[in-house]
Write a protein that holds these residues in place. Structure first.
Motif, PDB file in Angstrom:
ATOM      1  N   GLY A  48      24.003   9.622  37.007  1.00 17.14           N
ATOM      2  CA  GLY A  48      24.812   9.598  38.224  1.00 17.14           C
ATOM      3  C   GLY A  48      24.133  10.216  39.429  1.00 17.14           C
ATOM      4  N   GLU A  49      23.010  10.869  39.225  1.00 16.70           N
ATOM      5  CA  GLU A  49      22.321  11.511  40.344  1.00 16.70           C
ATOM      6  C   GLU A  49      21.694  10.463  41.253  1.00 16.70           C
ATOM      7  OE1 GLU A  49      19.212  15.171  41.043  1.00 16.70           O
ATOM      8  OE2 GLU A  49      20.165  14.870  39.113  1.00 16.70           O
ATOM      9  N   ARG A  50      21.740  10.738  42.551  1.00 16.14           N
ATOM     10  CA  ARG A  50      21.119   9.846  43.535  1.00 16.14           C
ATOM     11  C   ARG A  50      19.673  10.262  43.748  1.00 16.14           C
ATOM     12  NH1 ARG A  50      24.156   6.301  45.973  1.00 16.14           N
ATOM     13  NH2 ARG A  50      23.011   6.264  47.919  1.00 16.14           N
ATOM     14  N   VAL A  51      18.837   9.279  44.055  1.00 16.17           N
ATOM     15  CA  VAL A  51      17.415   9.518  44.310  1.00 16.17           C
ATOM     16  C   VAL A  51      17.015   8.790  45.588  1.00 16.17           C
ATOM     17  CG1 VAL A  51      16.750   9.911  41.896  1.00 16.17           C
ATOM     18  CG2 VAL A  51      16.753   7.578  42.795  1.00 16.17           C
ATOM     19  N   LEU A  52      15.994   9.322  46.245  1.00 21.60           N
ATOM     20  CA  LEU A  52      15.395   8.682  47.404  1.00 21.60           C
ATOM     21  C   LEU A  52      14.226   7.849  46.909  1.00 21.60           C
ATOM     22  CD1 LEU A  52      14.835   8.319  50.484  1.00 21.60           C
ATOM     23  CD2 LEU A  52      13.404  10.369  50.311  1.00 21.60           C
ATOM     24  N   LEU A  53      14.165   6.605  47.350  1.00 24.46           N
ATOM     25  CA  LEU A  53      13.068   5.719  46.993  1.00 24.46           C
ATOM     26  C   LEU A  53      12.237   5.462  48.245  1.00 24.46           C
ATOM     27  CD1 LEU A  53      15.257   3.148  45.058  1.00 24.46           C
ATOM     28  CD2 LEU A  53      13.819   4.903  44.043  1.00 24.46           C
ATOM     29  N   ALA A  54      10.944   5.587  48.120  1.00 23.69           N
ATOM     30  CA  ALA A  54      10.030   5.294  49.221  1.00 23.69           C
ATOM     31  C   ALA A  54       8.974   4.328  48.684  1.00 23.69           C
ATOM     32  CB  ALA A  54       9.373   6.572  49.732  1.00 23.69           C
ATOM     33  N   ALA A  55       8.828   3.209  49.356  1.00 25.28           N
ATOM     34  CA  ALA A  55       7.871   2.194  48.907  1.00 25.28           C
ATOM     35  C   ALA A  55       6.839   1.938  49.987  1.00 25.28           C
ATOM     36  CB  ALA A  55       8.587   0.893  48.562  1.00 25.28           C
TER      37      ALA A  55
END
Length: 158
Positions: free
Chosen positions: A119-126
């Protein structure tokens, strides 16, 4: 440390101005307050960002960056842990495979080492030019934002 973190998000106290001819203080005395301009960050790259939630199977529920990279079902992926974040890139000998739904999957040992829970949110950087996605826990975003705000207080964005 907590006081400094909080202080970076508190706007400076407005100066008290006096009304012309009255001698009474006023914050809206018709005079304009100085406005600090924020420096623009250089957009030299083509980075893309997203937010996803980690489900109980380790899937990161955001496909937008996988799509932006042109990755497809069955692509072999290599995962590397770097300071609590996960760097993912396509590699022919990668141990992990992109699912048919094209979700990145973070295996349980990787989630545990990064401190990620269901359930934890993550930041994605591509970075499409280099074909990588970095999965950051939100604690990394806290650190980045706090450091940026601290640099603004010092007069120089980093």
């Amino acid at each position: 440390m907590t006081a400094r973190v909080v202080a970076t998000f508190v706007p400076p106290r407005l100066p008290v101005l006096s009304r012309p001819g009255s001698g009474a203080p006023s914050r809206t005395a018709g005079a304009s307050l100085p406005v600090t301009e924020l420096s623009a960050l250089p957009r030299t790259g083509s980075l893309r960002y997203g937010m996803g939630r980690v489900d109980s199977s380790g899937r990161v529920l955001d496909r937008s960056l996988v799509d932006a990279l042109g990755w497809g079902r069955g692509d072999r992926l290599h995962l590397t842990l770097v300071a609590g974040s996960v760097v993912v890139h396509r590699h022919p000998t990668g141990v992990f495979t992109l699912t048919s739904q094209r979700y990145l999957v973070l295996p349980a040992p990787v989630r545990k080492r990064c401190g990620l829970t269901t359930g934890e949110r993550v930041l994605l950087a591509a970075d499409p030019r280099h074909g990588i996605v970095v999965v950051h826990p939100l604690s990394a975003l806290d650190t980045m934002i706090t450091a940026y705000h601290a640099s603004l207080q010092d007069g120089e964005p980093s």
